[in-house]
Design an enzyme around this catalytic site. Structure first.
Site, PDB file in Angstrom:
ATOM      1  N   ASP A   1       1.041  -1.319   0.060  1.00  0.00           N
ATOM      2  CA  ASP A   1       0.030  -0.131   0.091  1.00  0.00           C
ATOM      3  C   ASP A   1       0.747   1.164  -0.042  1.00  0.00           C
ATOM      4  OD1 ASP A   1      -2.204   1.467   0.024  1.00  0.00           O
ATOM      5  OD2 ASP A   1      -3.136   0.611   1.897  1.00  0.00           O
TER       6      ASP A   1
ATOM      7  N   HIS B   1       3.084   3.397  -8.910  1.00  0.00           N
ATOM      8  CA  HIS B   1       2.811   2.080  -9.406  1.00  0.00           C
ATOM      9  C   HIS B   1       4.152   1.336  -9.843  1.00  0.00           C
ATOM     10  CE1 HIS B   1      -1.194   2.315  -7.804  1.00  0.00           C
ATOM     11  NE2 HIS B   1      -1.522   2.944  -8.920  1.00  0.00           N
TER      12      HIS B   1
ATOM     13  N   LEU C   1      11.346 -20.226  -4.439  1.00  0.00           N
ATOM     14  CA  LEU C   1      10.317 -19.481  -3.980  1.00  0.00           C
ATOM     15  C   LEU C   1       9.063 -19.744  -4.757  1.00  0.00           C
ATOM     16  CD1 LEU C   1       9.700 -16.743  -1.860  1.00  0.00           C
ATOM     17  CD2 LEU C   1       9.847 -15.439  -3.804  1.00  0.00           C
TER      18      LEU C   1
HETATM   19  C1  FPP Z   1      -1.765   0.283  -3.314  1.00  0.00           C
HETATM   20  O1  FPP Z   1      -1.402   1.716  -3.390  1.00  0.00           O
HETATM   21  C2  FPP Z   1      -1.066  -0.344  -4.446  1.00  0.00           C
HETATM   22  C3  FPP Z   1      -2.056  -0.891  -5.453  1.00  0.00           C
HETATM   23  C4  FPP Z   1      -3.569  -0.968  -5.579  1.00  0.00           C
HETATM   24  C5  FPP Z   1      -1.544  -1.749  -6.520  1.00  0.00           C
HETATM   25  C6  FPP Z   1      -0.149  -2.488  -6.270  1.00  0.00           C
HETATM   26  C7  FPP Z   1       0.687  -2.452  -7.381  1.00  0.00           C
HETATM   27  C8  FPP Z   1       2.011  -2.614  -7.578  1.00  0.00           C
HETATM   28  C9  FPP Z   1       2.667  -2.693  -6.238  1.00  0.00           C
HETATM   29  C10 FPP Z   1       2.484  -2.387  -8.597  1.00  0.00           C
HETATM   30  C11 FPP Z   1       1.874  -3.502  -9.678  1.00  0.00           C
HETATM   31  C12 FPP Z   1       2.372  -4.807  -9.330  1.00  0.00           C
HETATM   32  C13 FPP Z   1       2.555  -5.990 -10.063  1.00  0.00           C
HETATM   33  C14 FPP Z   1       2.562  -7.168  -9.684  1.00  0.00           C
HETATM   34  C15 FPP Z   1       2.896  -5.641 -11.458  1.00  0.00           C
HETATM   35  P1  FPP Z   1      -2.413   2.720  -3.447  1.00  0.00           P
HETATM   36  O2  FPP Z   1      -2.637   2.975  -5.092  1.00  0.00           O
HETATM   37  O3  FPP Z   1      -3.506   2.413  -2.834  1.00  0.00           O
HETATM   38  O4  FPP Z   1      -1.791   3.927  -2.902  1.00  0.00           O
HETATM   39  P2  FPP Z   1      -2.577   5.096  -1.966  1.00  0.00           P
HETATM   40  O5  FPP Z   1      -3.276   4.287  -1.061  1.00  0.00           O
HETATM   41  O6  FPP Z   1      -1.079   5.889  -1.292  1.00  0.00           O
HETATM   42  O7  FPP Z   1      -3.252   5.772  -3.010  1.00  0.00           O
END
Ligand code: FPP
Length: 233
Positions: A19, A36, A130
């Site tokens: 997150d 991201h 893994l």
């Molecule tokens: C949460 O941050 C993250 C996500 C909803 C997406 C997670 C994705 C990645 C780590 C990158 C893509 C992963 C792969 C496997 C290709 P948020 O957008 O909710 O952040 P915020 O809460 O600060 O707005």
């Protein structure tokens, strides 16, 4: 039945709710997509580091069934990034002995992305350093309901556990970054006895040292699984 616990302090199965990508981007005046992308770099770091810390299975939450509620352009970027991730990483995953599985629904993903997923899963199928499980369009409640439906009259706690956890077993340690303290419909069944570590660190800033810190925290906990500590018996 045991009256004391077997203390099991290696975190074989670690789950991470990644997150804070959006907040990381905003703090640097960058578009959310840059957050991201930085989140993918963090994931790459942690996947490389995990086997050295005794982790056998790493399950990460990349896109929840509820994330479809995000603006269409952000969903499109995330889907594009998943595809790019699979394309760019598969060769390295094979080299590093990482077996990749994508968990969650596939029927709402594009056929091109599903084909990419199948290619990566097939290419990495013999990895034994893994097991990396990436949750995409995933809902734990839906997974439990699906498993119960598939078991039909054979539904039982034991069979549901076997269906849902398979060889990966229950989650030992769940980490959530960016200061949030929720499970958000992630691995509800598998986290029955998980230890939780919540950190304010934003996911793109998460390092191997943070992972080591979470594992040290985990290692110092007394897991009794409902029994009493051995010294009290
Ligand atoms: C949460 O941050 C993250 C996500 C909803 C997406 C997670 C994705 C990645 C780590 C990158 C893509 C992963 C792969 C496997 C290709 P948020 O957008 O909710 O952040 P915020 O809460 O600060 O707005």
């Amino acid at each position: 039945m045991q009256s004391t616990c077997d203390s099991k302090q290696n975190a074989d199965h670690v789950a991470i709710i990644m997150d804070g990508n959006g907040r990381w981007a905003r703090a640097q005046n960058l578009p959310r997509s840059a957050g991201h992308r930085a989140g993918i770099d963090a994931l790459r770091r942690i996947v490389r580091a995990a086997p050295g810390h005794g982790i056998r299975t790493l399950t990460v939450f990349a896109f929840s069934a509820d994330n479809w509620r995000r603006p269409a352009n952000e969903v499109a970027i995330l889907m594009q990034l998943f595809g790019e991730f699979l394309d760019a990483e598969t060769e390295d995953l094979v080299r590093d002995g990482v077996r990749l599985s994508i968990i969650g629904r596939r029927d709402r993903l594009s056929p091109a992305l599903v084909a990419e997923i199948e290619r990566s899963e097939q290419a990495t199928q013999f990895g034994d350093a893994l097991h990396l499980r990436v949750a995409v369009d995933y809902s734990a409640r839906a997974a439990i309901a699906d498993a119960a439906r598939a078991l039909g009259p054979n539904v039982s706690e034991e069979n549901l556990t076997a269906t849902l956890t398979g060889e990966d077993g229950d989650v030992d340690l769940l980490i959530r970054t960016a200061g949030e303290r929720r499970l958000s419909d992630f691995l509800l069944w598998e986290c029955a006895y998980a230890e939780f570590v919540f950190t304010p660190r934003l996911w793109p800033d998460f390092t191997e040292a943070d992972l080591a810190g979470a594992l040290a925290d985990f290692g110092a906990r007394n897991r009794t699984f409902g029994a009493i500590p051995a010294e009290a018996a």
